[in-house]
Write a protein that holds these residues in place. Structure first.
Motif, short mmCIF file in Angstrom:
data_model
loop_
_atom_site.label_atom_id
_atom_site.label_comp_id
_atom_site.label_asym_id
_atom_site.label_seq_id
_atom_site.Cartn_x
_atom_site.Cartn_y
_atom_site.Cartn_z
N THR A 116 0.81 -1.22 0.00
CA THR A 116 0.00 0.00 0.00
C THR A 116 0.85 1.27 0.00
OG1 THR A 116 -0.13 -0.09 2.42
CG2 THR A 116 -1.91 -1.14 1.18
N ASP A 117 2.14 1.15 0.40
CA ASP A 117 3.00 2.33 0.45
C ASP A 117 3.84 2.44 -0.82
OD1 ASP A 117 4.35 0.04 1.07
OD2 ASP A 117 5.73 0.99 2.48
N LEU A 118 3.16 2.60 -1.95
CA LEU A 118 3.85 2.69 -3.23
C LEU A 118 4.63 3.99 -3.34
CD1 LEU A 118 1.10 1.37 -5.67
CD2 LEU A 118 3.01 0.12 -4.67
N VAL A 119 5.77 3.89 -4.00
CA VAL A 119 6.58 5.09 -4.24
C VAL A 119 5.96 5.86 -5.39
CG1 VAL A 119 8.86 5.91 -4.90
CG2 VAL A 119 8.64 3.91 -3.41
N PRO A 120 5.77 7.18 -5.25
CA PRO A 120 5.17 7.96 -6.35
C PRO A 120 6.00 7.84 -7.62
CG PRO A 120 5.25 9.24 -4.32
CD PRO A 120 6.04 7.98 -4.06
N GLU A 121 5.32 7.94 -8.75
CA GLU A 121 5.99 7.83 -10.04
C GLU A 121 7.10 8.88 -10.15
OE1 GLU A 121 4.91 7.84 -14.83
OE2 GLU A 121 3.34 8.10 -13.31
N ASN B 161 17.28 -4.98 4.75
CA ASN B 161 16.92 -5.43 3.41
C ASN B 161 16.29 -4.27 2.64
OD1 ASN B 161 17.67 -8.23 3.57
ND2 ASN B 161 15.93 -8.53 4.92
N LEU B 162 16.52 -4.25 1.35
CA LEU B 162 15.98 -3.21 0.49
C LEU B 162 14.55 -3.58 0.09
CD1 LEU B 162 16.63 -0.56 -1.07
CD2 LEU B 162 17.31 -2.00 -3.00
N VAL B 163 13.60 -2.70 0.39
CA VAL B 163 12.21 -2.99 0.01
C VAL B 163 12.08 -2.91 -1.50
CG1 VAL B 163 11.28 -2.15 2.20
CG2 VAL B 163 11.54 -0.57 0.29
N ALA B 164 11.14 -3.71 -2.03
CA ALA B 164 11.00 -3.83 -3.49
C ALA B 164 10.73 -2.49 -4.15
CB ALA B 164 9.90 -4.83 -3.82
N SER B 165 9.98 -1.62 -3.48
CA SER B 165 9.62 -0.35 -4.09
C SER B 165 10.80 0.60 -4.23
CB SER B 165 8.51 0.32 -3.28
OG SER B 165 8.93 0.55 -1.95
N ARG B 166 11.92 0.29 -3.57
CA ARG B 166 13.08 1.17 -3.62
C ARG B 166 14.21 0.60 -4.48
NH1 ARG B 166 12.27 6.45 -2.66
NH2 ARG B 166 11.12 6.81 -0.73
N VAL B 167 14.00 -0.54 -5.09
CA VAL B 167 15.03 -1.10 -5.96
C VAL B 167 15.21 -0.19 -7.17
CG1 VAL B 167 15.64 -3.03 -7.47
CG2 VAL B 167 14.60 -3.47 -5.25
N ALA C 182 19.11 -4.58 -5.13
CA ALA C 182 19.06 -5.69 -4.18
C ALA C 182 20.12 -6.73 -4.49
CB ALA C 182 17.67 -6.33 -4.19
N ASP C 183 20.67 -7.33 -3.45
CA ASP C 183 21.64 -8.40 -3.57
C ASP C 183 21.09 -9.52 -4.45
OD1 ASP C 183 23.14 -10.84 -2.99
OD2 ASP C 183 23.98 -9.80 -1.27
N VAL D 235 10.72 -0.23 -14.04
CA VAL D 235 9.65 -0.03 -15.02
C VAL D 235 8.35 0.31 -14.33
CG1 VAL D 235 8.33 -1.14 -16.84
CG2 VAL D 235 10.79 -1.57 -16.65
N ASP D 236 8.02 -0.41 -13.28
CA ASP D 236 6.80 -0.13 -12.52
C ASP D 236 6.96 -0.70 -11.13
OD1 ASP D 236 6.60 -2.83 -12.83
OD2 ASP D 236 4.98 -2.74 -14.31
N ASN D 237 5.97 -0.43 -10.30
CA ASN D 237 5.95 -0.96 -8.95
C ASN D 237 5.00 -2.14 -8.88
OD1 ASN D 237 7.70 0.95 -7.74
ND2 ASN D 237 6.05 2.46 -7.69
#
Length: 279
Positions: A54-59, A77-83, A162-163, A224-226
């Motif tokens: 729910t905490d998507l990174v803005p475009e 760990n790096l969250v997916a939305s910040r890769v 991410a590793d 490309v997208d979240n």
């Protein structure tokens, strides 16, 4: 083995399955199954909450460069939305820890990454510096970087990735690395003091000495997208739903076994004798 129903409980006609299920014993079993299913339902809801982001990174937010510690701390760990997030770092190179990662594609062409250990405020950050078309060119770049490395801090920009996880060496050389893994690099670095960042940094900054060492900049574009779904957590949620359903099936199956046993007794068949014959 299901206990035999007392004969005085049997009526002139055999009981129906519904009548057996409405007995106090099986009502109690159903209540227990409801408690177990409730626990499974809570776990299902918890997993669903983690599966749906729910905490998507803005475009476009990943293209805004931030200090790396605003995005991730050492050991996290790096969250997916910040890769792929662009970050700024200030640190110093360890001249003894420039290593090669082979079988790396850059715009579809296979080559070699030159990596280094950047010390950022006492924490080690695995850094992909640049790409070379072959091992010989990469080794020349390492020699140049080792020679030019100083204690002076450098300010760099890149993307945090991410590793990729370690893997077995593909050839006879046990030290060859084909994946950008901080854990694998850590095993080959010299003495490392302080914490270590889990993800790695893909440099975009030409001032890192990429051109001077004869390296090409690593192509690491913006995400490309979240993806709003964590499929592993969603799989776990489905598992908890199955477990909850199975608890009710188990109650039904046990009650039905007891009912079928009473039908055998009503028909004058000793179910225990059948069990002995099976043995």
């Amino acid at each position: 083995m299901t206990a035999r129903a007392p004969l005085d409980e049997l009526e002139e006609f055999p009981p129906t399955l519904r009548e057996v299920m409405l007995r106090g014993r099986w009502i109690g079993m159903l209540a227990l199954c409801l408690v177990v299913a409730g626990i499974f339902a809570w776990l299902l809801q918890w997993q669903l909450g983690r599966a749906l982001t729910t905490d998507l990174v803005p475009e476009g937010a990943t293209e805004e460069s931030h200090p790396i510690t605003e995005i991730i701390e050492p050991g996290d760990n790096l969250v997916a939305s910040r890769v792929g997030q662009r970050v700024d770092v200030t640190g110093t190179w360890d001249p003894d820890d420039f290593l090669l990662v082979t079988q790396r594609l850059n715009d579809g062409t296979e080559g070699v990454w030159v990596t280094g250990r950047l010390v950022v405020d006492g924490a080690s950050l695995a850094t992909a510096i640049g790409w070379a078309p072959d091992r010989a060119a990469a080794e020349r770049a390492v020699a140049q970087l080792e020679q030019s490395a100083t204690d002076a801090p450098v300010e760099l920009t890149g993307r945090v990735i991410a590793d990729e996880g370690p893997t077995l060496a593909p050839g006879d050389d046990p030290y060859e690395m084909t994946r950008m893994s901080t854990a694998a690099l850590l095993g080959q670095w010299g003495e490392v003091e302080g914490p270590v960042f889990r993800p790695f940094l893909a440099l975009e900054d030409q001032s890192a000495g990429i051109d001077d060492a004869g390296l090409d900049r690593i192509v690491a574009g913006a995400p490309v997208d979240n993806d709003t779904i964590n499929w592993l957590n969603l799989f776990y949620a489905v598992e908890w739903a199955i477990f909850a359903a199975f608890s009710f099936y188990l109650w039904y199956r046990l009650a039905k076994d007891a009912w079928e046993r009473e039908l055998e007794i009503f028909a004058g068949i000793d179910p225990d004798e059948d069990d002995e014959d099976d043995e």
